[in-house]
Write an enzyme that holds these catalytic residues in place. Sequence first.
Site, PDB file in Angstrom:
ATOM      1  N   ASP A 268       1.032  -1.211  -0.132  1.00 24.88           N
ATOM      2  CA  ASP A 268      -0.015   0.032  -0.059  1.00 24.88           C
ATOM      3  C   ASP A 268       0.926   1.292   0.008  1.00 24.88           C
ATOM      4  OD1 ASP A 268      -2.938   1.084   0.497  1.00 24.88           O
ATOM      5  OD2 ASP A 268      -1.532   2.008   2.054  1.00 24.88           O
ATOM      6  N   GLU A 310       0.236  -1.159  -5.076  1.00 23.82           N
ATOM      7  CA  GLU A 310      -0.893   0.014  -4.932  1.00 23.82           C
ATOM      8  C   GLU A 310      -0.693   1.329  -5.333  1.00 23.82           C
ATOM      9  OE1 GLU A 310      -4.087   3.014  -3.321  1.00 23.82           O
ATOM     10  OE2 GLU A 310      -1.907   2.570  -2.395  1.00 23.82           O
TER      11      GLU A 310
END
Length: 628
Positions: A268, A310
């Site tokens: 992330d 991501e």
Amino acid sequence: MAKATATADDEIFALRLERSAPDIWPMLDALYGRHPAFDAFRANLLKTLKKAWDARPVDLKRLDLKRDLEPDWFQRPDMAGYVFYIDRFAGNLRGVLDKLDYLTDLGITYIHFMPCLKPRPGDSDGGYSVMDYRQINPAYGTMAEFEQVTAALRARGMSACIDLVLNHTAKEHAWAKKAAKGDARYQDYYLMFDTPEMPDRYSETLVEVFPDNAPGNFTHYPDLGKWIWTTFNEHQWDLNWANPQVFLEIVEIMLHLANRGVDVLRLDAVAFMWKRLGTRCQSEPEVHMLLQALRACSRIAAPAVIHLEEAIVAPSEMLPYLGRGQHDGKEGNLAYHNSLMVQFWGALATRDTRLMGHVLSTHFPETLRNATYATYIRCHDDIGWAVTDEDAAAVGMSGPAHRGFLSEFYEGGFPGSFATGALFQVNEATGDKRISGSFASLAGLEQAQKLGDVAGVEMAVQRMLLGHALIASFGGIPLIYMGDELALPNDYSYLDTPEHVHDSRWIHRPRMDWQAVAQRHDGTSPSAQVFWGTRHILARRRAVAGLHAGNGTRVVFPDAGGVFAFQRLAPTGVVLCLFNFTEHWQHISEDWARAQGVSLMHDALSDHPVETHHGAVALPPYARVWMV
């Protein structure tokens, strides 16, 4: 026997280390070679990799070998993903075990558990403010229970994905607590400044991620006498990836999670990992060096594991996360195809696929090496209208006007709009307005049901199935966000929840409707129609070998401006995929379809022949066809 096994394991480790040496050491030399402790760091990294390999369970080592022999395992058309918050899907991890039959019935082989590592108490940015990477959120269960779930998934041929936040930790993390107490070693894990001079200089070129709720990129802590880099929220302290010890710590965590049965690590906020004065501090070259090195570490000590990176950014910025240039085939295995999602909603609103075709043909290669896309229509996040002025102008549109139109359309304010959405993060200075809303509500189901519009309900159902068929065929792993297979509408209960009321994204984060699941065999309800339509799409996807993600995707342009088309370039023959983005019948020339490589005039999606009328293929409203 044990000694022989250990010797064989040692040899396998040595071979994998040799295989990945060209991918890891040049990156780390360039990043950290001048660091005074580089030699010790290199030695400690080798020890970390070997320790993780030695501790890897036998069944996972067997899976490593299987996936080494089948490196395309994640690109095959039997891969289909499902994304959910554990508490909103099943209450806790034990509850997940009870729901696996439902996911098997749907055709799911990949499960993304939304943030499930132990978050800070209170506001945790939806779980992305992690205070302990080695523990599961106590509200969901324990790490032992998580391992039971991953074992159950493996037994069903399913893969587990979890989030690993790389840019920051919660300020309650053990490292941050030590840093706050003045430990110089741990202060170097973060980006801390004694005066505001450097934060002010960096801020001149930085973009604010959450200007409404968390303005700025730095937080001053008078009690600490420090200004700390906090890109996302005050409670999320950015890590200092220029410190090799941070790299080493994350590798240990990454492999610890891999040994608990994780198959896919969703990395992330990767775009923000490296800071450089005078830039946005996003997607700097060092980010890709770090990600290649992390990928190499997985290939050495847990090669069954792949990385999903991501980065919700423009196409030119996103593609390097799948490996371009020197990183080709060596970086992320998966990245979100944000542009496909944005263009789906854009074409649905305009009934015009020209911009969609331009963007997806101009900015994306036909094939990727050792990588593919995670394709999706909705996710837990808002929709930002990532359409550049240049791309809009290429098809005769105004970028600002088009982006404004889309926000107004999907909020439901534009005349004739079928959508029911909510604005998110309105930026008065730039005019940027993002949108929250569930797939069903944005596709028109909520409004049509309120109005008692039977035809509108049917159109909404067809729009949803159009989207599911698109992500199942474009190339990659389709990810279905929890409830979208059941046409769950917006959930307005977030307005009654104090910790959620400021964040409209909770409107599309409902609790699973298990009553709708139980009633899915009633084929007359919109929920049942969408479920069985989605289930059929995934079943047909599994049956069409040409949809393997290793096969190229080439956008083609029929005469009908409301139809989006692409070829899947399989070695056994082209699959021509057609999608009617309008509520009107469209016609495609049979000669044109045959010129694209179609020979049998058979729809692999419905598994029925394609009939032509007066030399044309007639496409009903929101039709989707996979022609072979």
